[in-house]
Every structure is written in structure tokens, then in C-alpha cells.
Write a protein that holds these residues in place. Structure first.
Motif, PDB file in Angstrom:
ATOM      1  N   ARG A  49     -17.899  -1.065   8.137  1.00 50.40           N
ATOM      2  CA  ARG A  49     -17.217  -0.078   7.302  1.00 50.40           C
ATOM      3  C   ARG A  49     -17.693   1.341   7.610  1.00 50.40           C
ATOM      4  O   ARG A  49     -16.904   2.284   7.570  1.00 50.40           O
ATOM      5  CB  ARG A  49     -17.438  -0.408   5.814  1.00 50.40           C
ATOM      6  CG  ARG A  49     -16.462   0.298   4.889  1.00 50.40           C
ATOM      7  CD  ARG A  49     -16.662  -0.129   3.450  1.00 50.40           C
ATOM      8  NE  ARG A  49     -16.317  -1.523   3.233  1.00 50.40           N
ATOM      9  CZ  ARG A  49     -15.068  -1.966   3.045  1.00 50.40           C
ATOM     10  NH1 ARG A  49     -14.063  -1.120   3.086  1.00 50.40           N
ATOM     11  NH2 ARG A  49     -14.847  -3.246   2.831  1.00 50.40           N
ATOM     12  N   SER A  87      -7.392  -0.937  -0.864  1.00 56.24           N
ATOM     13  CA  SER A  87      -8.402  -0.496   0.102  1.00 56.24           C
ATOM     14  C   SER A  87      -9.825  -0.609  -0.429  1.00 56.24           C
ATOM     15  O   SER A  87     -10.779  -0.454   0.341  1.00 56.24           O
ATOM     16  CB  SER A  87      -8.141   0.961   0.516  1.00 56.24           C
ATOM     17  OG  SER A  87      -6.860   1.100   1.115  1.00 56.24           O
ATOM     18  N   ARG A 110      -4.577  -8.785   9.687  1.00 58.45           N
ATOM     19  CA  ARG A 110      -4.047  -7.415   9.706  1.00 58.45           C
ATOM     20  C   ARG A 110      -3.474  -7.039  11.068  1.00 58.45           C
ATOM     21  O   ARG A 110      -2.885  -5.972  11.218  1.00 58.45           O
ATOM     22  CB  ARG A 110      -5.152  -6.422   9.349  1.00 58.45           C
ATOM     23  CG  ARG A 110      -5.700  -6.550   7.954  1.00 58.45           C
ATOM     24  CD  ARG A 110      -6.680  -5.424   7.671  1.00 58.45           C
ATOM     25  NE  ARG A 110      -6.008  -4.137   7.729  1.00 58.45           N
ATOM     26  CZ  ARG A 110      -5.968  -3.262   6.728  1.00 58.45           C
ATOM     27  NH1 ARG A 110      -6.556  -3.555   5.585  1.00 58.45           N
ATOM     28  NH2 ARG A 110      -5.355  -2.118   6.861  1.00 58.45           N
ATOM     29  N   LYS A 125       0.825  -1.205   0.000  1.00 59.27           N
ATOM     30  CA  LYS A 125       0.000   0.000   0.000  1.00 59.27           C
ATOM     31  C   LYS A 125       0.862   1.260   0.000  1.00 59.27           C
ATOM     32  O   LYS A 125       0.401   2.331  -0.400  1.00 59.27           O
ATOM     33  CB  LYS A 125      -0.932   0.013   1.217  1.00 59.27           C
ATOM     34  CG  LYS A 125      -2.075  -0.983   1.140  1.00 59.27           C
ATOM     35  CD  LYS A 125      -3.022  -0.830   2.311  1.00 59.27           C
ATOM     36  CE  LYS A 125      -3.744   0.487   2.258  1.00 59.27           C
ATOM     37  NZ  LYS A 125      -4.771   0.612   3.308  1.00 59.27           N
ATOM     38  N   TRP A 150     -10.171  -4.397   7.181  1.00 55.71           N
ATOM     39  CA  TRP A 150     -10.757  -3.161   6.766  1.00 55.71           C
ATOM     40  C   TRP A 150      -9.701  -2.086   6.901  1.00 55.71           C
ATOM     41  O   TRP A 150      -8.608  -2.318   7.451  1.00 55.71           O
ATOM     42  CB  TRP A 150     -11.966  -2.821   7.678  1.00 55.71           C
ATOM     43  CG  TRP A 150     -11.571  -2.557   9.107  1.00 55.71           C
ATOM     44  CD1 TRP A 150     -11.240  -1.368   9.657  1.00 55.71           C
ATOM     45  CD2 TRP A 150     -11.440  -3.527  10.155  1.00 55.71           C
ATOM     46  NE1 TRP A 150     -10.916  -1.529  10.976  1.00 55.71           N
ATOM     47  CE2 TRP A 150     -11.021  -2.839  11.310  1.00 55.71           C
ATOM     48  CE3 TRP A 150     -11.599  -4.903  10.223  1.00 55.71           C
ATOM     49  CZ2 TRP A 150     -10.764  -3.487  12.508  1.00 55.71           C
ATOM     50  CZ3 TRP A 150     -11.361  -5.526  11.423  1.00 55.71           C
ATOM     51  CH2 TRP A 150     -10.952  -4.823  12.547  1.00 55.71           C
ATOM     52  N   ASP A 151      -9.953  -0.841   6.499  1.00 55.41           N
ATOM     53  CA  ASP A 151      -9.033   0.286   6.725  1.00 55.41           C
ATOM     54  C   ASP A 151      -9.591   1.145   7.834  1.00 55.41           C
ATOM     55  O   ASP A 151     -10.764   1.360   7.933  1.00 55.41           O
ATOM     56  CB  ASP A 151      -8.867   1.120   5.459  1.00 55.41           C
ATOM     57  CG  ASP A 151      -7.803   0.507   4.557  1.00 55.41           C
ATOM     58  OD1 ASP A 151      -6.913  -0.169   5.069  1.00 55.41           O
ATOM     59  OD2 ASP A 151      -7.897   0.703   3.338  1.00 55.41           O
ATOM     60  N   SER A 167      -2.487   1.809  -3.191  1.00 50.68           N
ATOM     61  CA  SER A 167      -3.159   1.945  -1.897  1.00 50.68           C
ATOM     62  C   SER A 167      -4.672   1.984  -2.077  1.00 50.68           C
ATOM     63  O   SER A 167      -5.411   1.324  -1.336  1.00 50.68           O
ATOM     64  CB  SER A 167      -2.687   3.212  -1.189  1.00 50.68           C
ATOM     65  OG  SER A 167      -3.352   3.388   0.042  1.00 50.68           O
TER      66      SER A 167
END
Length: 342
Positions: free
Chosen positions: A168, A40, A121, A29, A341-342, A36
Motif C-alpha cells: 500500500r 477504497s 481487479r 466506485k 488495492w488502489d 468510492s
């Protein structure tokens, strides 16, 4: 980066990235803004997840009282059943996995409440619902993927209310009353809901009356309208019932009078493939690729793998017996790498 773009179209690069482990994706990323944004994107996450599921025969072992690690990832495809320790994401005195879906887990952290955990993650987020305190002793918890909005939903419910956390969007729904016409005590052996690909979550609950099990009920969360409903009811007896999911369908099992595990005829099991592995094995969980079922032998407590396509049983070399302490048994969950997730 410019040199790579001159030789490879971005869709080719995206296809290559979708085959990489999450640990590598997190590093890549940083290559450029385009990479990135690609990694994502929700659609990339689902493409990566589909590829991971097709090749994943990994399980997560938790609650290992007879081991220095609290959790381990075990690869059932390797000859020596390679395993690696996994640390819980928060410093707490007690942590318990409440439910799972696609490699995401909801933890009950005794000191801090509930957390959504992604071991791939090594990240988490707290899920505390500030407007209402759920009764933990009566809690039903589940997580599922909603393909319509490309998001995961965490559902928490007790005997009177429920709410949905949209991961999210990082927000809770309004608190809703649980209108299932329940007038007698429920007993929940396993509060973990099992998700199916249609965005629903299923729980198997015992209804008690006058000191005995009156019936079993399948309660489910319908992701289409975010309502809790009862799917079906079955006459109960004094024997424990177990439910496992492949993601496509549910299967139900119970002990008979000879202490053998037998399959129960409860919908929607009719869509599931036959699994004639015999009554001397207790079903534990289904791997994410849908091809293997983890079983425990009632004879020697050994761990066995049932191959659905080959219709064969094989003993697992992993030291399952070493991890069993008296009546305590580790819990097993199918695991898959997930970039969410981000």
C-alpha cells in the motif's frame, strides 16, 4: 444517489457492497465520492475479503502447457466445475507464479522482473528492487497480510540478503543481511512461501551435504519485527517433502519407502485437524474456506477433494488428466476475490 441515501443508512449500503463481486465494486466506485471512498478503505477491503473467504472454493490453475489458456479459475462448488480463462497482466514470453496470499500473486516475468498481480481487479504493479539484484536461482518469495498496518508485505530473499515491499505504501525496506548461519548448499523445490494469518511466511528448505539431504528446515519471516528466522529442523532423507497451509496452520507430508504419502510430525502442525485421507493421495492445496483439500491420486492421477468436516473423498470432474502432459503437472493455488488495492 440522493434517493438511495434517503432510504438506506450508509452502514447498510456498506454491508450490501461488501457482498458483491470485485467486478461490480469497481463499477460502483463511480456512483459517488462516498461510495468510492468506502470501497477504497482498507477496513472495507478486509470485510469484503472475510466474506469472500467464507464462501470461496475456487482454485487457480497455472502453467497449463496442454491447454490454450495459461491460467484458469475453477469453481469447485459448481456441479460442472465451472472454469474461466485468466490472462496474465503483462506481455511477457514467460511468467511464473512465485507466491500467493488472499488472491494476490507475485509473478516472475522473465522480460520485466517481478510483478504483484490481482486477477480479480485485472491489475498489477512492478516490484523490481533497483538497489539489489536477487539471485533468482536461490530466491525465496512470499507475501502476507500485516493486520497491524493493514497492508500486504512481499518478502524476497536469496542466500545472502532479503528485503520487504510494502504494497500500500508502494516502497521497499532497506536491504538486510540474511543471518541464518547457513554454511552449506540449500535446495529449494518450491520457492513459494506459505502465509499464515499472524503476518508470517513459511518456507520449507532442504539442506544438502556430500550429495544427500542432511535435514529439512522451516525458515520463516516474522512480521512483528520483519526478521528472517529458523523455526525448526528435522532429519532429512531422499524423499520429497510437501507443505500446505490453510491460513491457520501448516501441514507437512513426505513419501515413505512404499511410495505412500505420510504426514510428518513437525511444528506447528499440532494445531491442525486430522486428515485421514490415506497415503495413496498427494496433497496439493487447501481451499480458502478451510474446508477442502485438493489431492492427486497416485493410482490414476485423478483430482480428488477431501472434505475436512465430512471426512469424505470425492472425485473432481474437472479434466485434470487432460492437462497433465508426461511428467508436467499444472500448479494449483487457492483463490479468493480481493478488492485490494488502489
Amino acid at each position: 444517489m440522493d434517493g438511495i441515501q434517503n432510504y438506506l443508512p450508509h452502514d447498510v449500503i456498506e454491508g450490501i457492497l461488501s457482498r458483491l463481486p470485485v467486478k461490480s465494486l469497481l463499477r460502483f466506485k463511480c456512483v459517488c465520492k462516498q461510495w468510492s471512498a468506502t470501497i477504497s478503505a482498507p477496513k472495507f477491503a478486509q470485510t469484503h475479503l472475510r466474506r469472500s473467504k467464507n464462501s470461496s472454493s475456487t482454485i487457480l490453475l497455472v502453467d497449463l502447457e496442454n491447454s490454450p489458456e495459461k491460467a484458469q479459475l475453477v469453481d469447485l462448488e459448481t456441479e460442472q466445475f465451472r472454469h474461466s480463462a485468466v490472462d496474465y497482466p503483462v506481455e511477457v514470453s514467460v511468467a511464473d507464479v512465485m507466491c500467493h496470499c488472499d488472491g494476490l500473486y507475485v509473478l516472475w516475468c522473465s522480460d520485466r522482473g517481478y510483478a504483484l498481480w490481482n486477477p480479480s481487479r485485472r491489475s498489477y504493479k512492478m516490484l523490481n528492487y533497483q538497489q539489489y539484484r536477487f539471485d533468482h536461482d536461490q530466491l525465496m518469495c512470499g507475501i502476507c497480510y500485516d493486520p497491524l498496518v493493514e497492508d500486504y508485505n512481499v518478502v524476497m530473499a536469496d542466500s545472502t540478503h532479503y528485503a520487504v515491499f510494502h504494497c500500500r505504501r508502494n516502497c521497499w525496506s532497506d536491504l538486510k543481511e540474511l543471518n541464518l548461519s547457513i554454511t552449506i548448499r540449500y535446495d529449494v523445490d518450491d520457492a513459494s512461501g506459505l502465509p499464515l494469518k499472524n503476518g508470517s511466511i513459511y518456507w520449507l528448505r532442504c539442506v544438502w551435504g556430500e550429495g544427500e539431504v542432511l535435514r529439512y528446515e522451516i525458515v520463516y519471516f516474522d512480521g512483528r519485527d520483519e526478521e528472517m528466522k529458523i523455526l525448526c529442523k528435522a532429519d532429512g532423507d531422499s524423499f520429497p517433502v510437501r507443505m500446505i497451509s490453510s491460513g491457520e496452520c501448516l501441514r507437512f507430508f513426505a513419501r515413505d519407502w512404499d511410495d505412500q504419502w505420510v504426514e510428518m510430525a513437525m511444528p506447528p502442525a499440532a494445531a491442525a485437524p486430522a486428515m485421514p485421507f490415506g497415503g495413496g493421495y498427494a496433497p496439493l492445496c487447501w481451499t480458502h474456506d478451510g474446508g477442502k483439500i485438493l489431492l492427486e491420486s497416485s493410482k490414476d492421477n485423478s483430482l480428488q477433494i477431501y472434505d475436512v468436516s465430512e471426512k469424505s473423498l470425492a472425485r473432481v470432474g474437472y479434466p485434470w488428466n487432460v492437462l497433465i502432459l508426461h511428467e508436467h503437472r499444472p500448479r494449483l493455488f487457492p483463490h479468493v476475490e480481493n478488492v485490494f488495492w488502489d
